[in-house]
Design an enzyme around this catalytic site. Structure first.
Site, PDB file in Angstrom:
ATOM      1  N   CYS A  75       1.008  -1.166   0.261  1.00  0.00           N
ATOM      2  CA  CYS A  75      -0.098  -0.006   0.039  1.00  0.00           C
ATOM      3  C   CYS A  75       1.106   1.167   0.222  1.00  0.00           C
ATOM      4  CB  CYS A  75      -1.138   0.416   1.347  1.00  0.00           C
ATOM      5  SG  CYS A  75      -1.823   1.556   1.984  1.00  0.00           S
TER       6      CYS A  75
ATOM      7  N   CYS B 254       0.321   3.965   2.971  1.00  0.00           N
ATOM      8  CA  CYS B 254       1.554   2.285   4.594  1.00  0.00           C
ATOM      9  C   CYS B 254       3.328   3.142   3.878  1.00  0.00           C
ATOM     10  CB  CYS B 254       1.020   1.336   4.308  1.00  0.00           C
ATOM     11  SG  CYS B 254      -0.897   0.880   5.115  1.00  0.00           S
TER      12      CYS B 254
ATOM     13  N   ASP C 205      -0.583  16.525  -1.722  1.00  0.00           N
ATOM     14  CA  ASP C 205      -0.934  15.459  -3.052  1.00  0.00           C
ATOM     15  C   ASP C 205       0.159  15.954  -4.253  1.00  0.00           C
ATOM     16  OD1 ASP C 205      -3.785  13.795  -4.429  1.00  0.00           O
ATOM     17  OD2 ASP C 205      -2.189  14.300  -5.809  1.00  0.00           O
TER      18      ASP C 205
ATOM     19  N   HIS D 221      -4.097   0.911   8.039  1.00  0.00           N
ATOM     20  CA  HIS D 221      -4.808   0.457   6.342  1.00  0.00           C
ATOM     21  C   HIS D 221      -6.220   0.947   6.934  1.00  0.00           C
ATOM     22  CE1 HIS D 221      -4.711   0.065   3.027  1.00  0.00           C
ATOM     23  NE2 HIS D 221      -5.415  -1.128   2.835  1.00  0.00           N
TER      24      HIS D 221
ATOM     25  N   ASN E  75     -13.370   9.191  -2.490  1.00  0.00           N
ATOM     26  CA  ASN E  75     -13.631   8.796  -3.218  1.00  0.00           C
ATOM     27  C   ASN E  75     -13.628   7.362  -2.425  1.00  0.00           C
ATOM     28  OD1 ASN E  75     -13.505  10.928  -4.614  1.00  0.00           O
ATOM     29  ND2 ASN E  75     -10.689  10.705  -5.205  1.00  0.00           N
TER      30      ASN E  75
ATOM     31  N   HIS F 105      -6.266   3.163   0.495  1.00  0.00           N
ATOM     32  CA  HIS F 105      -6.091   3.475   1.692  1.00  0.00           C
ATOM     33  C   HIS F 105      -6.526   4.713   1.933  1.00  0.00           C
ATOM     34  CE1 HIS F 105      -3.158   4.059   5.199  1.00  0.00           C
ATOM     35  NE2 HIS F 105      -3.956   4.770   5.317  1.00  0.00           N
TER      36      HIS F 105
ATOM     37  N   HIS G  21      -8.525   7.802   2.236  1.00  0.00           N
ATOM     38  CA  HIS G  21      -8.292   9.549   2.566  1.00  0.00           C
ATOM     39  C   HIS G  21      -8.829  10.614   2.301  1.00  0.00           C
ATOM     40  CE1 HIS G  21      -7.149   7.226  -0.880  1.00  0.00           C
ATOM     41  NE2 HIS G  21      -7.734   8.779  -2.636  1.00  0.00           N
TER      42      HIS G  21
ATOM     43  N   HIS H 258      -9.186  14.006   0.447  1.00  0.00           N
ATOM     44  CA  HIS H 258      -8.068  15.059   0.263  1.00  0.00           C
ATOM     45  C   HIS H 258      -9.086  17.001   0.760  1.00  0.00           C
ATOM     46  CE1 HIS H 258      -7.649  12.880  -3.952  1.00  0.00           C
ATOM     47  NE2 HIS H 258      -8.646  11.956  -3.222  1.00  0.00           N
TER      48      HIS H 258
END
Ligand code: AMP
Length: 112
Positions: free
Chosen positions: A3, A6, A29, A45, A85, A96, A98, A100
């Protein structure tokens, strides 16, 4: 585990870190969609929004406690957008969880 987030958490892949505590890591990003584009991840995770449960919810709580601090530090005083998303239809590319944080300009009204 294979990942990428990770690996960023573990320092095996470099990142431009903007915030960190025991639960949360935030970094820029690599392919920004706006002047400010930060990713906020839990340090454990969790595959996606779909996998949030009572056991990992503290991490999600900590993410949302961190977001205003991260946004303030990034100078997003006029507002910003927080997006996650999830899965195929959500166009999630990194599996994983997240969030934004996108801002630094007037964003479009349309969400999809
Ligand atoms: P999503 O499409 O919601 O899964 O978002 C994944 C995001 O991770 C994208 O915006 C990518 O640009 C970003 N990303 C992928 N690899 C990295 C990396 N090594 N460092 C920072 N951001 C990354």
């Amino acid at each position: 585990m294979d990942c990428i987030f990770c690996m960023i958490r573990d320092g095996k892949i470099p990142s431009n870190k903007v915030f960190e505590n025991d639960y949360v890591l935030a970094f820029n990003d690599v392919n920004p969609q706006a002047p400010v584009h930060i990713l906020v991840i839990p340090k454990i995770h969790v595959e996606s929004c779909d996998k949030i449960n009572a056991e990992n919810a503290d991490y999600v709580k900590e993410i949302f406690l961190a977001i205003p601090q991260i946004a303030a530090k990034a100078g997003l005083d006029k507002g910003y957008r927080v997006i996650t998303n999830c899965g195929e239809h959500g166009c999630q590319s990194v599996k994983h969880l997240h969030f934004h944080i996108i801002g630094g300009t007037q964003l479009a009204e349309k969400m999809c």
